[in-house]
Scaffold this motif. Structure first.
Motif, mmCIF file in Angstrom:
data_model
loop_
_atom_site.group_PDB
_atom_site.id
_atom_site.type_symbol
_atom_site.label_atom_id
_atom_site.label_comp_id
_atom_site.label_asym_id
_atom_site.label_seq_id
_atom_site.Cartn_x
_atom_site.Cartn_y
_atom_site.Cartn_z
ATOM 1 N N GLY A 187 43.469 -1.069 -45.945
ATOM 2 C CA GLY A 187 42.491 -2.140 -46.097
ATOM 3 C C GLY A 187 41.810 -2.097 -47.446
ATOM 4 N N GLY A 188 41.490 -0.868 -47.920
ATOM 5 C CA GLY A 188 40.876 -0.731 -49.238
ATOM 6 C C GLY A 188 41.792 -1.193 -50.347
ATOM 7 N N VAL A 189 43.079 -0.869 -50.230
ATOM 8 C CA VAL A 189 44.049 -1.298 -51.240
ATOM 9 C C VAL A 189 44.152 -2.824 -51.273
ATOM 10 C CG1 VAL A 189 46.514 -1.319 -51.806
ATOM 11 C CG2 VAL A 189 45.384 0.834 -51.226
ATOM 12 N N LEU A 190 44.198 -3.441 -50.107
ATOM 13 C CA LEU A 190 44.295 -4.903 -50.050
ATOM 14 C C LEU A 190 43.039 -5.580 -50.596
ATOM 15 C CD1 LEU A 190 45.965 -5.329 -46.557
ATOM 16 C CD2 LEU A 190 46.889 -6.176 -48.718
ATOM 17 N N GLY A 191 41.895 -5.019 -50.250
ATOM 18 C CA GLY A 191 40.654 -5.661 -50.655
ATOM 19 C C GLY A 191 40.192 -5.328 -52.054
ATOM 20 N N ALA B 55 42.949 -12.532 -48.161
ATOM 21 C CA ALA B 55 43.701 -12.696 -49.401
ATOM 22 C C ALA B 55 44.820 -13.720 -49.285
ATOM 23 C CB ALA B 55 44.275 -11.348 -49.842
ATOM 24 N N PHE B 56 45.503 -13.758 -48.153
ATOM 25 C CA PHE B 56 46.722 -14.557 -48.060
ATOM 26 C C PHE B 56 46.775 -15.523 -46.879
ATOM 27 C CE2 PHE B 56 47.889 -10.399 -49.955
ATOM 28 C CZ PHE B 56 48.200 -10.844 -51.230
ATOM 29 N N GLY B 57 45.827 -15.435 -45.976
ATOM 30 C CA GLY B 57 45.885 -16.282 -44.801
ATOM 31 C C GLY B 57 45.906 -17.760 -45.113
ATOM 32 N N GLY B 58 45.153 -18.162 -46.139
ATOM 33 C CA GLY B 58 45.110 -19.582 -46.500
ATOM 34 C C GLY B 58 46.455 -20.133 -46.915
ATOM 35 N N LEU B 59 47.316 -19.281 -47.450
ATOM 36 C CA LEU B 59 48.636 -19.736 -47.887
ATOM 37 C C LEU B 59 49.514 -20.147 -46.712
ATOM 38 C CD1 LEU B 59 49.409 -17.045 -50.623
ATOM 39 C CD2 LEU B 59 48.509 -19.360 -50.960
ATOM 40 N N LEU B 60 49.179 -19.668 -45.520
ATOM 41 C CA LEU B 60 49.974 -19.984 -44.333
ATOM 42 C C LEU B 60 49.617 -21.334 -43.727
ATOM 43 C CD1 LEU B 60 49.863 -16.501 -42.579
ATOM 44 C CD2 LEU B 60 51.762 -17.468 -43.875
ATOM 45 N N LEU B 61 48.496 -21.893 -44.126
ATOM 46 C CA LEU B 61 48.073 -23.174 -43.565
ATOM 47 C C LEU B 61 48.971 -24.299 -44.068
ATOM 48 C CD1 LEU B 61 44.196 -22.814 -43.985
ATOM 49 C CD2 LEU B 61 45.560 -22.421 -41.926
#
Length: 329
Positions: free
Chosen positions: A38-42, A98-104
């Motif tokens: 989680g730290g790496v992603l954020g 980070a990436f959820g919006g790209l799935l919309l």
């Protein structure tokens, strides 16, 4: 199991020795790994870029870090660890942020938009005519191409002429447009260590029905992954030169199309992403065409919004074409 023997030599009792919490130790390990992921992603920007441009290398494949979350979830379920499952909320939340919006799904057309196509056609493309037909079939307003070489260039010019009467090619990059062009010029993005004759940047003003747009087409130097890490110095230098040119651009609306040899999360493209908006919807992994793992073919814009971006079917190139909608303000 601990067995005690009485004075007569017989076993008189049996006791089970249990170390408190031993069954949950692996759950805590899973939880710890989840926190690190989680730290790496954020906070991937805090990962140092030395040695070997480690930060850029991580950012090049950042969406795929989410696969580790799935592995950790399976491990947590097998271990039946509540603490691990709770800890997994951190990397899940960071990935979605980070990436959820790209799935919309992409939004509906607002009317004031340009459809653009970006494609590295490959200098080894054996079917330039078929590639040109596939790109033209999209009906885009603009088509940007890289790795244009003779004799394939003549095929593209002939095949696209009917639908795209306006075009400008210099070096190995070019722009085709349905709308009139002016102010065509070469953009010098050559790093100091590359010999003369290398030309991979052009700019032209597109006189669209919704106003003038400065269109840039660029092909940044390639990067390589080796034992020493990510070799991207030339790419980064070229991105900085391109960023300066765009910062000095007098036309308010700008669209950049190109093979940038980097993903938008890569800090090496910071001179561009710091001043240009990127696609809001769609992953559109474009390279390599046989098994795409990253989108290095980009559409970015200033004073405009890049909406949904998607890939087209494979052509004779090792890249997939990408198409995006750019809404003008």
């Amino acid at each position: 199991m601990v067995e005690r023997t009485g004075s007569g030599g017989g076993a008189v009792a049996a006791e089970t020795s249990v170390v408190p919490g031993a069954g949950n130790r692996r759950g805590w390990v899973i939880a710890g790994v989840a926190v690190v992921v989680g730290g790496v992603l954020g906070f991937h920007r805090l990962v140092p870029n030395w040695p070997g441009r480690l930060g850029s290398l991580l950012e090049s494949f950042l969406p795929w870090v989410g696969l580790l979350v799935i592995v950790l979830l399976v491990a947590a379920l097998v271990r039946r660890s509540a603490v691990a499952l709770v800890a997994l909320l951190l990397p899940v939340g960071a990935w979605v942020h980070a990436f959820g919006g790209l799935l919309l799904p992409g939004g509906e057309s607002g009317g004031r938009e340009l459809v653009v196509v970006q494609h590295n056609v490959s200098d080894e493309n054996r079917d330039p005519a078929g590639t040109a037909r596939a790109l033209s079939a999209v009906g885009a307003d603009l088509i940007a191409l890289e790795e244009l070489v003779d004799p394939q260039l003549a095929v593209y010019e002939k095949s696209l002429a009917a639908d795209y009467p306006h075009h400008f090619v210099r070096g190995s990059v070019g722009l085709w447009s349905k709308h009139p062009l002016s102010g065509e010029q070469v953009v010098d993005i050559k790093p100091p260590s590359i010999e003369e004759g290398w030309s991979r940047g052009v700019r032209a003003v597109v006189h669209s029905p919704y106003g003038d747009v400065a269109a840039y087409v660029a092909h940044l130097p390639s990067v390589r992954v080796g034992a020493g890490g990510l070799a991207s110095q030339r790419r980064d230098e070229s991105a900085a030169l391109l960023g300066r040119a765009i910062a000095d651009e007098s036309v308010e609306a700008v669209v950049l199309l190109g093979d940038l040899n980097g993903v938008v999360e890569d800090r090496g493209l910071g001179p561009l992403t710091s001043q240009l908006g990127v696609a809001e919807r769609g992953f559109a992994f474009s390279f390599p065409a046989a098994f795409p793992v990253a989108r290095i073919d980009q559409v970015m814009a200033r004073s405009a919004t890049v909406g949904h971006i998607r890939t087209l079917p494979a052509t004779g190139s090792d890249h997939l074409p990408v198409v995006a909608r750019v809404a003008l303000g």
